[in-house]
Motif scaffolding. Structure first.
Motif, PDB file in Angstrom:
ATOM      1  N   VAL A 137       3.997  -0.595   2.778  1.00  0.00           N
ATOM      2  CA  VAL A 137       3.022  -1.077   1.790  1.00  0.00           C
ATOM      3  C   VAL A 137       1.787  -1.569   2.530  1.00  0.00           C
ATOM      4  O   VAL A 137       1.883  -2.413   3.435  1.00  0.00           O
ATOM      5  CB  VAL A 137       3.611  -2.214   0.934  1.00  0.00           C
ATOM      6  N   ASP A 138       0.630  -1.048   2.139  1.00  0.00           N
ATOM      7  CA  ASP A 138      -0.632  -1.474   2.758  1.00  0.00           C
ATOM      8  C   ASP A 138      -1.187  -2.691   2.019  1.00  0.00           C
ATOM      9  O   ASP A 138      -0.807  -2.952   0.867  1.00  0.00           O
ATOM     10  CB  ASP A 138      -1.649  -0.331   2.698  1.00  0.00           C
ATOM     11  N   PRO A 139      -2.081  -3.444   2.642  1.00  0.00           N
ATOM     12  CA  PRO A 139      -2.593  -4.685   2.044  1.00  0.00           C
ATOM     13  C   PRO A 139      -3.424  -4.493   0.775  1.00  0.00           C
ATOM     14  O   PRO A 139      -3.736  -5.466   0.094  1.00  0.00           O
ATOM     15  CB  PRO A 139      -3.451  -5.292   3.159  1.00  0.00           C
ATOM     16  N   GLN A 140      -3.794  -3.263   0.438  1.00  0.00           N
ATOM     17  CA  GLN A 140      -4.564  -2.990  -0.781  1.00  0.00           C
ATOM     18  C   GLN A 140      -3.733  -2.314  -1.874  1.00  0.00           C
ATOM     19  O   GLN A 140      -4.239  -2.037  -2.959  1.00  0.00           O
ATOM     20  CB  GLN A 140      -5.788  -2.103  -0.466  1.00  0.00           C
ATOM     21  N   GLY A 141      -2.487  -1.998  -1.598  1.00  0.00           N
ATOM     22  CA  GLY A 141      -1.631  -1.347  -2.590  1.00  0.00           C
ATOM     23  C   GLY A 141      -1.950   0.113  -2.812  1.00  0.00           C
ATOM     24  O   GLY A 141      -1.524   0.702  -3.817  1.00  0.00           O
ATOM     25  N   ALA A 142      -2.682   0.721  -1.872  1.00  0.00           N
ATOM     26  CA  ALA A 142      -3.059   2.130  -2.029  1.00  0.00           C
ATOM     27  C   ALA A 142      -1.845   3.052  -1.989  1.00  0.00           C
ATOM     28  O   ALA A 142      -1.914   4.192  -2.460  1.00  0.00           O
ATOM     29  CB  ALA A 142      -4.053   2.528  -0.931  1.00  0.00           C
ATOM     30  N   VAL A 143      -0.717   2.577  -1.477  1.00  0.00           N
ATOM     31  CA  VAL A 143       0.500   3.383  -1.427  1.00  0.00           C
ATOM     32  C   VAL A 143       0.889   3.882  -2.815  1.00  0.00           C
ATOM     33  O   VAL A 143       1.478   4.965  -2.958  1.00  0.00           O
ATOM     34  CB  VAL A 143       1.651   2.568  -0.794  1.00  0.00           C
ATOM     35  N   LEU A 144       0.559   3.134  -3.848  1.00  0.00           N
ATOM     36  CA  LEU A 144       0.907   3.551  -5.210  1.00  0.00           C
ATOM     37  C   LEU A 144       0.163   4.828  -5.617  1.00  0.00           C
ATOM     38  O   LEU A 144       0.675   5.623  -6.408  1.00  0.00           O
ATOM     39  CB  LEU A 144       0.578   2.436  -6.202  1.00  0.00           C
ATOM     40  N   LYS A 145      -1.028   5.018  -5.068  1.00  0.00           N
ATOM     41  CA  LYS A 145      -1.813   6.210  -5.405  1.00  0.00           C
ATOM     42  C   LYS A 145      -1.528   7.354  -4.440  1.00  0.00           C
ATOM     43  O   LYS A 145      -1.564   8.527  -4.820  1.00  0.00           O
ATOM     44  CB  LYS A 145      -3.299   5.864  -5.395  1.00  0.00           C
TER      45      LYS A 145
END
Length: 259
Positions: A123-131
């Motif tokens: 999980v990255d600190p910006q939540g870009a993993v969701l996209k």
């Protein structure tokens, strides 16, 4: 010599009687309070229960689960004295239905949602993993039963990823079960309560993104005393402890805001 020994035995016997009387009185005045606790609040509730017993002599019996399930159980007569909910909706409904002690409802914590993986770098600190979507399973709590699950769905909708991620969702009956899905590796990542991964202000490993509060409705958590406990002094003592500065500091350390 014999008289002195006899006198000593009489004094000891008297003190033992006094101590026994004090102990009996304390036992007689001690009560038990049965508390239904939202799963996200498991860690601080256990610490508070130990503090409660030490400072009051009463005993707190804790049951952990999903707030929606507790609401249904209470309506069907479950023997709880206090509800520590994960929202303010169910306590308000119980108040409207006349199921709580009037004036007992108050907000004890405001929760924070986090996207977490037990593995670093997922999980990255910006939540870009969701996209980006480089994972197979994403765990969430049942949004119909658990407010943290509802907040997770709302956040994904706000980000425009919910429809695409639905086939990968693994649903826990409570936020506690959801946490275990992620901690065990059965899901690479999941939406959990910040309190489940934070202790004394420090997150305990893995990788995470603290979901911005603007992406979902506030997770306002209310406590109530249920009608069956209106004459139980332990129930009121528990609520008094929950409002105390020491308890508030503990709650903050576990990743909550305190109103």
């Amino acid at each position: 010599m014999l008289q002195a020994a006899s006198r000593t035995r009489r004094i000891v016997a008297t003190w033992l009687t006094v101590i026994g009387s004090i102990t009996a009185c304390a036992a007689a005045s001690a009560e038990q309070v049965h508390i239904a606790v939202a799963a996200n609040f498991t860690a601080p509730a256990k610490v508070l229960a130990a503090m409660f017993e030490k400072t009051t002599g009463h005993t707190a019996r804790l049951t952990f689960g999903a707030t929606g399930a507790f609401y249904t159980q209470i309506r069907h007569g479950a023997p709880f004295d206090v509800l520590l909910a994960a929202d303010d909706e169910r306590p308000a409904l119980l108040e409207k239905e006349g199921a709580i002690v009037p004036g007992s409802r108050f907000t004890y914590a405001v929760g924070q949602l986090a996207l977490w993986s037990a593995r670093p770098g997922v999980v990255d600190p910006q939540g870009a993993v969701l996209k980006i979507g480089q994972f197979h399973k994403l765990a969430i709590a049942n949004p119909k039963l658990a407010p943290y699950g509802a907040a997770a769905v709302e956040a994904m909708n706000q980000l425009g990823v919910y429809a695409a991620l639905q086939p990968r969702l693994v649903t826990g009956e409570s936020i506690g079960q959801t946490y275990h899905f992620v901690a065990s590796g059965n899901a690479e990542l999941g939406f959990v309560a910040l309190s489940q991964i934070q202790d004394a202000g420090v997150i305990r490993g893995g990788s995470w993104w603290i979901v911005p509060a603007r992406l979902h409705a506030p997770i306002v958590q209310d406590a109530v005393i249920l009608q069956r406990a209106q004459a139980n002094p332990a129930a009121q003592s528990w609520m008094d402890l929950l409002r105390s500065p020491k308890a508030k500091a503990l709650i903050r350390d576990h990743g909550y805001a305190v109103p």
